[in-house]
Design a protein around this motif. Structure first.
Motif, mmCIF file in Angstrom:
data_model
loop_
_atom_site.group_PDB
_atom_site.id
_atom_site.type_symbol
_atom_site.label_atom_id
_atom_site.label_comp_id
_atom_site.label_asym_id
_atom_site.label_seq_id
_atom_site.Cartn_x
_atom_site.Cartn_y
_atom_site.Cartn_z
ATOM 1 N N LEU A 88 30.614 47.272 51.118
ATOM 2 C CA LEU A 88 30.863 46.366 50.000
ATOM 3 C C LEU A 88 30.078 46.741 48.739
ATOM 4 N N PRO A 89 28.771 47.035 48.813
ATOM 5 C CA PRO A 89 28.053 47.416 47.583
ATOM 6 C C PRO A 89 28.644 48.651 46.904
ATOM 7 N N CYS A 90 29.164 49.583 47.692
ATOM 8 C CA CYS A 90 29.775 50.796 47.119
ATOM 9 C C CYS A 90 31.035 50.448 46.337
ATOM 10 N N ILE A 91 31.885 49.617 46.924
ATOM 11 C CA ILE A 91 33.126 49.220 46.253
ATOM 12 C C ILE A 91 32.828 48.411 44.997
ATOM 13 N N LEU A 92 31.911 47.466 45.101
ATOM 14 C CA LEU A 92 31.575 46.637 43.938
ATOM 15 C C LEU A 92 31.001 47.479 42.805
ATOM 16 N N LEU A 131 31.720 50.702 42.152
ATOM 17 C CA LEU A 131 32.828 51.442 41.540
ATOM 18 C C LEU A 131 33.738 50.514 40.740
ATOM 19 N N LEU A 132 33.898 49.290 41.200
ATOM 20 C CA LEU A 132 34.739 48.325 40.467
ATOM 21 C C LEU A 132 34.221 48.047 39.055
ATOM 22 N N LYS A 133 32.952 48.295 38.805
ATOM 23 C CA LYS A 133 32.398 48.110 37.459
ATOM 24 C C LYS A 133 33.029 49.073 36.451
ATOM 25 N N LYS A 134 33.630 50.165 36.935
ATOM 26 C CA LYS A 134 34.285 51.154 36.069
ATOM 27 C C LYS A 134 35.758 50.822 35.827
ATOM 28 N N ILE A 135 36.249 49.763 36.475
ATOM 29 C CA ILE A 135 37.672 49.436 36.442
ATOM 30 C C ILE A 135 37.863 48.056 35.834
ATOM 31 N N GLU A 136 38.794 47.959 34.911
ATOM 32 C CA GLU A 136 39.104 46.657 34.313
ATOM 33 C C GLU A 136 40.311 46.063 35.040
ATOM 34 N N LEU A 137 40.024 45.188 35.991
ATOM 35 C CA LEU A 137 41.103 44.543 36.733
ATOM 36 C C LEU A 137 41.830 43.547 35.846
ATOM 37 N N LYS A 138 43.123 43.434 36.061
ATOM 38 C CA LYS A 138 43.955 42.497 35.305
ATOM 39 C C LYS A 138 44.661 41.556 36.271
ATOM 40 N N ASP A 139 45.170 40.459 35.732
ATOM 41 C CA ASP A 139 45.948 39.538 36.550
ATOM 42 C C ASP A 139 47.059 40.306 37.258
ATOM 43 N N ASN A 140 47.364 39.915 38.459
ATOM 44 C CA ASN A 140 48.408 40.515 39.299
ATOM 45 C C ASN A 140 48.035 41.857 39.911
ATOM 46 N N TYR A 175 36.963 39.861 48.562
ATOM 47 C CA TYR A 175 37.719 38.772 47.934
ATOM 48 C C TYR A 175 36.769 37.681 47.430
ATOM 49 N N GLU A 176 35.827 37.300 48.248
ATOM 50 C CA GLU A 176 34.843 36.289 47.844
ATOM 51 C C GLU A 176 33.970 36.792 46.701
ATOM 52 N N SER A 177 33.575 38.059 46.738
ATOM 53 C CA SER A 177 32.735 38.640 45.678
ATOM 54 C C SER A 177 33.452 38.683 44.341
ATOM 55 N N LEU A 178 34.777 38.727 44.375
ATOM 56 C CA LEU A 178 35.586 38.758 43.150
ATOM 57 C C LEU A 178 36.096 37.360 42.802
ATOM 58 N N ASN A 179 35.381 36.350 43.284
ATOM 59 C CA ASN A 179 35.701 34.945 43.002
ATOM 60 C C ASN A 179 37.122 34.557 43.387
ATOM 61 N N LYS A 180 37.643 35.189 44.428
ATOM 62 C CA LYS A 180 38.969 34.885 44.969
ATOM 63 C C LYS A 180 40.080 35.039 43.933
#
Length: 174
Positions: free
Chosen positions: A53-57, A59-68, A92-97
């Motif tokens: 989980l820490p590894c994924i989180l 890397l996710l800092k480099k990605i701008e997630l959008k709705d959908n 899922y919980e770490s990304l506030n669902k």
């Protein structure tokens, strides 16, 4: 966009790759993200998420997630009928669902989970194991069946696995 994540562990670092693709039938990725991080947790049986989980989180800092947007992890979202969650559930919980998470695992899990589905692809007699949260698992099963590739592992997920296992020449931590 669909973002698929996997992490591979080397002696002194973890390499996490994310392949982003437009839709379930995509043959090619739109983007590849990569990051090497220090291993923050030793392997602990039954608590795989603590390591990955820490590894994924990170890397996710480099990605701008959008709705959908959807996220795929190599592993499980749910583990059993009692509500125990795996890596994908913790993500899922770490990304506030906010973003649906799909787990696509290559190996079976012993406990019963009425929300787990299996998919046989190509001529393989060995299934993939699907779990999800924030999205209907039966719809995901249909989509995974349609993913590009003639074999058990869809083309882009096979590429993801290959990229994580390619040792970086410098073996550095980014």
């Amino acid at each position: 966009m669909i973002y698929a994540f996997d992490t591979y562990y080397y002696e002194n670092y973890a390499k996490t790759i994310c392949i982003a693709f437009e839709n379930w039938t995509s043959e090619n990725e739109s983007f590849v993200y990569s990051e090497n991080t220090q291993i923050s947790y030793d392997y602990e049986s039954g608590a795989f998420y603590k390591r990955e989980l820490p590894c994924i989180l990170s890397l996710l800092k480099k990605i701008e997630l959008k709705d959908n947007d959807l996220i795929i992890v190599d592993g499980y979202v749910t583990l059993d009928n009692s509500g125990k969650i795996g890596l994908g559930g913790y993500l899922y919980e770490s990304l506030n669902k906010k973003y649906p998470v799909i787990g696509i695992a290559k190996n079976g899990f012993v406990s019963e989970d009425s929300e787990r589905r299996t998919v046989l692809r190509g001529e393989s007699k060995t299934p993939l194991f699907l779990t999800s949260i924030g999205i209907d698992i039966d719809e995901i099963k249909i989509q995974v069946e349609k993913m590009h590739g003639n074999f058990r592992i869809p083309t882009l997920l096979k590429k993801l696995d290959k990229l994580t296992r390619e040792k970086d020449e410098l073996n550095e931590i980014n």
